[in-house]
Design an enzyme around this catalytic site. Sequence first.
Site, PDB file in Angstrom:
ATOM      1  N   HIS A 243     -62.410 -38.658  47.121  1.00 29.55           N
ATOM      2  CA  HIS A 243     -62.899 -39.265  45.882  1.00 29.55           C
ATOM      3  C   HIS A 243     -62.281 -38.580  44.664  1.00 29.55           C
ATOM      4  CE1 HIS A 243     -65.542 -41.003  42.887  1.00 29.55           C
ATOM      5  NE2 HIS A 243     -65.944 -39.803  42.534  1.00 29.55           N
TER       6      HIS A 243
ATOM      7  N   GLU B 271     -72.273 -45.477  43.478  1.00 29.31           N
ATOM      8  CA  GLU B 271     -71.610 -44.351  44.127  1.00 29.31           C
ATOM      9  C   GLU B 271     -72.354 -44.083  45.421  1.00 29.31           C
ATOM     10  OE1 GLU B 271     -71.365 -41.083  41.302  1.00 29.31           O
ATOM     11  OE2 GLU B 271     -69.489 -41.888  40.485  1.00 29.31           O
TER      12      GLU B 271
ATOM     13  N   ASP C 210     -75.865 -43.395  43.249  1.00 29.65           N
ATOM     14  CA  ASP C 210     -75.734 -42.837  41.900  1.00 29.65           C
ATOM     15  C   ASP C 210     -75.050 -43.881  41.014  1.00 29.65           C
ATOM     16  OD1 ASP C 210     -75.692 -41.095  39.778  1.00 29.65           O
ATOM     17  OD2 ASP C 210     -73.900 -40.034  40.458  1.00 29.65           O
TER      18      ASP C 210
HETATM   19 MN    MN Z   1     -72.271 -39.172  41.486  1.00 30.80          MN
END
Ligand code: MN
Length: 424
Positions: free
Chosen positions: A142, A208, A242
């Site tokens: 990521h 997320e 998230d």
């Molecule tokens: Mn995050």
Amino acid sequence: MIAANNPTLKSWIEVPENSDFPIQNIPFGIIKPKGKEPRPATRIGDTVIDLSALTDFGFFDELEIDNYGIFLAPVLNDFMELGAPIWSAVRHKLSSLFQYDNKELQGNEEAKNICLYNINDVEMMLPVEVGDYTDFYSSIEHATNVGIMFRDPENALLPNWKHIPVGYHGRSSSIVVSGTEIHRPMGQTKTDDANKPSFGPSRLVDFELETAFITGKSSKLGEHITVDETDDYIFGMVLFNDLSARDIQKWEYVPLGPFLSKSFGSVISPWIITMEALKPFMVDGPIQDPPVLPYLKSSGKKNINIKLDVSLTPENGVPTIICNSNYRYMYWNMNQQLAHHTINGCNINVGDMYGSGTISGPTPDSYGSMLELSWKGTKPLTLVDGSERKFILDNDTITMRGYAENDDYRIGFGECVTKILPSK
Ligand code: MN
């Protein structure tokens, strides 16, 4: 072997095939039965078990738990505070009570009627009163993808990344339980070609894919927790969405990091899966090169083989799985994250929550955000209904799932579901 993890255990409660919740799981959550107060519970198959009612019937008497009221509370904080030996003792008592040949509760119709519910007859609540919330940035895939997209492909990782589990302090008040609908945030953004910012609904709402761990033990200001001590502090894990508004984030994050782009809602799965239940699924993590500083050195299997997937469902539509990832890809493990978090003397509390950071894998179908999956909007995803997505549209539902599996059984998290509503 931990007795409650024995693969040969069978429950007298029916467990559907491929259920996330066999008797080897014994997660902890908070249920609200119709017309009753929220209370702690566990789950086997599609049956939830009211721990306050089990307490009333005396099933926990032999444990001699100091604080008798812990299972009458509307959150799990008091239970967690009793410490790891009690978490395990309660889990083992429940494991024993629900084994197929145990008649203590099975043979007591009155108690069964009061203690057991079908999952569809209860509302799932936020399982803990969340104290502080920290979000890490610990997936190398990521961090590399974001570095390539927004900075320099040749130097995608910033110089500190392999030396520090990078993180920021987030907002706990907007952490909510699965099923809570979230409005598209309003905010200030500025496109590259505009000479001044504008205000309106975010156009780049993203998920997320993360997990979060929850601490069940506090530390004192000025003291730190070593990597080897961290296991005593970590109660369990949940799935964590998230939510992020990428256009707000891009304009606001310099120089202090994310702010309003992250605090409009973060969604967790309702059942906390204990670290004890996840133990059979521990695996080695990636090799850390260059070597980390001594205070971050960890040994043994500290990553976990948890398969994760994300699906997107348009309003009245069918789901499309848009991501398949795995927790085992994490570069920094939870033990290192917590040791680093406290190395400066920062104290932690019972009920604090720690996001893993977006969990992306090595292949494009394993990226843990729309930002990466659509590569900043340049490669739209095609859903099974033929429509395209660069980011999340109004009335889309994001569903995250996760489970660990071996030849014997599966330990799962259930679902973390988030519908994005139009802005207010
Ligand atoms: Mn995050």
